[in-house]
Structures are given as structure tokens and as C-alpha cells.
Scaffold this motif. Structure first.
Motif, PDB file in Angstrom:
ATOM      1  N   ALA A 161     -47.138  -3.058 -19.443  1.00 54.71           N
ATOM      2  CA  ALA A 161     -46.434  -4.349 -19.519  1.00 54.71           C
ATOM      3  C   ALA A 161     -44.937  -4.174 -19.273  1.00 54.71           C
ATOM      4  O   ALA A 161     -44.280  -5.050 -18.700  1.00 54.71           O
ATOM      5  CB  ALA A 161     -46.668  -4.998 -20.874  1.00 54.71           C
ATOM      6  N   ALA A 162     -44.395  -3.018 -19.696  1.00 54.46           N
ATOM      7  CA  ALA A 162     -42.964  -2.759 -19.479  1.00 54.46           C
ATOM      8  C   ALA A 162     -42.689  -2.567 -17.987  1.00 54.46           C
ATOM      9  O   ALA A 162     -41.691  -3.060 -17.447  1.00 54.46           O
ATOM     10  CB  ALA A 162     -42.535  -1.516 -20.265  1.00 54.46           C
ATOM     11  N   ALA A 164     -44.454  -3.841 -15.593  1.00 50.78           N
ATOM     12  CA  ALA A 164     -44.637  -5.159 -14.978  1.00 50.78           C
ATOM     13  C   ALA A 164     -43.402  -6.030 -15.164  1.00 50.78           C
ATOM     14  O   ALA A 164     -43.006  -6.765 -14.251  1.00 50.78           O
ATOM     15  CB  ALA A 164     -45.869  -5.837 -15.568  1.00 50.78           C
ATOM     16  N   ARG A 165     -42.775  -5.940 -16.325  1.00 52.27           N
ATOM     17  CA  ARG A 165     -41.554  -6.736 -16.589  1.00 52.27           C
ATOM     18  C   ARG A 165     -40.415  -6.303 -15.676  1.00 52.27           C
ATOM     19  O   ARG A 165     -39.712  -7.124 -15.095  1.00 52.27           O
ATOM     20  CB  ARG A 165     -41.104  -6.537 -18.042  1.00 52.27           C
ATOM     21  N   VAL A 166     -40.227  -4.997 -15.559  1.00 51.41           N
ATOM     22  CA  VAL A 166     -39.142  -4.487 -14.704  1.00 51.41           C
ATOM     23  C   VAL A 166     -39.414  -4.857 -13.242  1.00 51.41           C
ATOM     24  O   VAL A 166     -38.501  -5.265 -12.508  1.00 51.41           O
ATOM     25  CB  VAL A 166     -39.003  -2.954 -14.875  1.00 51.41           C
ATOM     26  N   LYS A 168     -41.041  -7.412 -12.135  1.00 51.52           N
ATOM     27  CA  LYS A 168     -40.779  -8.850 -11.947  1.00 51.52           C
ATOM     28  C   LYS A 168     -39.279  -9.108 -11.825  1.00 51.52           C
ATOM     29  O   LYS A 168     -38.835  -9.867 -10.961  1.00 51.52           O
ATOM     30  CB  LYS A 168     -41.364  -9.654 -13.110  1.00 51.52           C
ATOM     31  N   ALA A 169     -38.499  -8.440 -12.697  1.00 57.54           N
ATOM     32  CA  ALA A 169     -37.046  -8.630 -12.657  1.00 57.54           C
ATOM     33  C   ALA A 169     -36.475  -8.192 -11.306  1.00 57.54           C
ATOM     34  O   ALA A 169     -35.594  -8.848 -10.742  1.00 57.54           O
ATOM     35  CB  ALA A 169     -36.394  -7.850 -13.795  1.00 57.54           C
ATOM     36  N   ASP A 172     -37.559 -10.642  -8.613  1.00 61.90           N
ATOM     37  CA  ASP A 172     -36.830 -11.910  -8.740  1.00 61.90           C
ATOM     38  C   ASP A 172     -35.445 -11.818  -8.094  1.00 61.90           C
ATOM     39  O   ASP A 172     -34.891 -12.830  -7.667  1.00 61.90           O
ATOM     40  CB  ASP A 172     -36.680 -12.293 -10.227  1.00 61.90           C
ATOM     41  N   ASN A 202     -47.400  -9.728 -11.367  1.00 62.70           N
ATOM     42  CA  ASN A 202     -46.060 -10.285 -11.140  1.00 62.70           C
ATOM     43  C   ASN A 202     -45.565 -10.154  -9.699  1.00 62.70           C
ATOM     44  O   ASN A 202     -44.656 -10.868  -9.294  1.00 62.70           O
ATOM     45  CB  ASN A 202     -45.041  -9.578 -12.043  1.00 62.70           C
TER      46      ASN A 202
END
Ligand code: MG
Length: 291
Positions: A161-162, A164-166, A168-169, A172, A202
Motif C-alpha cells: 500500500a505504501a 501504491a501511495r508513492v 499515485k503521488a 499525479d 493507482n
């Protein structure tokens, strides 16, 4: 017709920067020209990091000026910040008409970000964003790199999940291909699959690439797992250049020869001439051995 898989050759940068020997510019140019003749899709040719920190990459501007342009080839350079971008822009003018790509680096773990990039993940995303904004008018390609896909040398296992978050950032900031790196080479097909699947929620799969290290002997299996998920873009280093910075003497970047052999054995096309690639691998091994 076989489905095409892109080979993104990283030996002349990611590989050589981790070798003890500082390879002279002329030898680096000769290796890059040989690799471009082999038919890989892209080649990472250098970086604009501080030469006091990474002396192996000093003279990247000279490398860029001296390499023989090949039509259809993508040439990639690591740009860590705005100062690096200035260096890239100046050097680009010395060899015009090439299809350039800027490589941007982010870590999925805070420990690695602080140790290798010198700032938090959030701060490094701000830096990347500034480089992307400033690079926009140049019309060059972008490629993101996320290290520590499954494990961090400082923080241990990394939560999918970490990553995936990075991812996505980063996506973006600007849509771009994102290469996911198993920096420690501890990933297994199961763990790599989980991490990539999380990122794919993401970022479109078509924009994801794999960057596997062979430290644990699983790089080819991890490539196979990533192919099964739908990835068609892989980093590799000719001759396995680089070794593992966290395990002296152990393999690091998967060798391009090994990656190509596994990918083609599975029925995909890479467009790589394996005889020419073998010649480049010999050059890489000689480079490493020469003192
Ligand atoms: Mg690597």
C-alpha cells in the motif's frame, strides 16, 4: 507476431555508478554505442548528480556530446533536481535530434529516501514536481523510478500500500512510465506480484515497468511474474553491471542477457540482437575487471 517487450538498458548509469572503478568517458561512450546497436529500446547513459558524491558519473555531459545518435533509440539521463536539469539542458544542446528521457527517482520507504536522496518522500516528490514543471517546455520523455518495491535496507519489508501511495503521488505530478525497483533483490514472485497489483490500482499497468535485482537469484522469475500481470517494460544492466551495493560481491541489477533470454523463452520479442548484446556484455565485464 510475438508481443513486444521493451528493454530499458541501465548498465551505463545504474550499473557503472555502483562499480568501484571509475570508467573513463570514452569507454562509457563505446559501451553505449554498442548497446544502441544491439536493439534495446532505451539506454540510461548517465546522470546529473553531484560528481563529488558519484564520481563514476562525472562527465555525463561529455558522454552525451560524444555518443553516436541512433534513430528510434531513447536516451535516458537521471536528473535529481533543478541544478541537474540545467546540466542536462546545456549538454543536450551539444548533440541535437536525440530522443531524450529524464529519469526521476523516488523511494517507497522513508529510510531509503533519507539515506539515498537526503530527504523525506514528501520532500523528494516536491523536488520531482519542480523538475517536471521546469522540463515541460523541453518536450522530453519522463520516466519515474520507485525503489524498495518489497524491501528497504533500513526499514525492512515495505507495505504494498505504501508503494501504491508513492506511485499515485508520482503519477499525479505527471503521467509517466514508472519503473518499480526491487532494490535489495529480495523480492519473490509472490511478493512482487502483490506489490505490482497494489500499484496497478493507482497507475495503469501499461505504464508500469519492472526493475529487478538478482541478489536473491529471483530476478528472472520476478520478470516472469510481472509479465504475467501484464508488464511489458523491463530495466536490465548489461553484464550485470553494478553488483549489489548492500551485499558486496553479490549480483545487483539483473543482467540484460538473462532478462532477454527469459523474456524470449516465454515467447515475447525484444528486438535485441543477442550476439551484439553478448559483445556488449563482454565489454562490460572487461570494464569491471580493468584496474
Ligand atoms: Mg538497479
Amino acid at each position: 507476431m510475438s508481443e513486444v517487450v521493451r528493454i530499458h538498458e541501465v548498465g551505463p548509469r545504474d550499473g557503472l555508478q555502483a562499480e568501484k572503478r571509475i570508467v573513463p568517458v570514452a569507454e562509457r561512450v563505446a559501451l553505449i554505442d554498442k548497446l544502441s546497436a544491439s536493439g534495446v529500446w532505451a539506454i540510461e547513459v548517465g546522470s546529473f548528480v553531484n560528481p563529488a558524491r558519484v564520481p563514476q558519473m562525472a562527465g555525463t555531459d561529455q558522454v552525451m556530446a560524444m555518443l553516436t545518435p541512433k534513430a528510434g533509440m531513447v536516451y535516458s539521463v537521471l536528473v535529481p533536481n533543478l541544478r541537474g536539469l540545467e546540466g542536462f539542458i546545456a549538454a543536450r544542446a551539444s548533440n541535437t535530434g536525440l530522443d531524450w528521457e529524464i529519469a526521476l527517482f523516488i523511494a517507497a520507504s522513508e529510510g531509503f529516501s533519507r539515506a539515498n536522496i537526503g530527504c523525506s518522500i514528501a520532500e523528494s516528490l516536491t523536488r520531482v514536481s519542480a523538475v517536471v514543471e521546469a522540463a515541460r517546455p523541453l518536450g522530453v520523455r519522463l520516466r519515474g523510478y520507485i525503489s524498495c518495491l518489497t524491501d528497504c535496507p533500513y526499514d525492512g519489508p515495505v507495505d504494498p500500500a505504501a508503494v501504491a501511495r508513492v506511485a499515485k503521488a508520482l503519477y499525479d505530478i505527471a503521467p509517466m512510465p514508472i519503473s518499480l525497483g526491487d532494490t535489495l533483490g529480495r523480492g519473490t514472485p509472490e511478493r512482487v506480484t502483490k506489490a505490482i497489483a497494489a500499484v496497478a490500482q493507482n497507475v495503469p499497468l501499461s505504464q508500469l515497468a519492472g526493475h529487478f535485482h538478482d541478489t536473491g537469484g529471483k530476478a528472472a522469475d520476478n520478470i516472469e511474474a510481472a509479465l504475467a500481470l501484464g508488464l511489458r517494460d523491463f530495466d536490465a544492466a548489461v553484464g550485470g553491471l553494478g553488483g549489489c551495493p548492500f551485499a558486496p560481491g553479490a549480483p545487483g541489477n539483473v543482467a540484460t542477457e538473462l532478462a532477454v533470454a527469459r523474456i524470449e523463452a516465454l515467447g515475447y520479442a525484444t528486438g535485441v540482437n543477442r550476439a551484439i548484446l553478448a559483445g556488449a556484455a563482454q565489454m562490460a565485464r572487461d570494464m569491471r575487471a580493468a584496474q
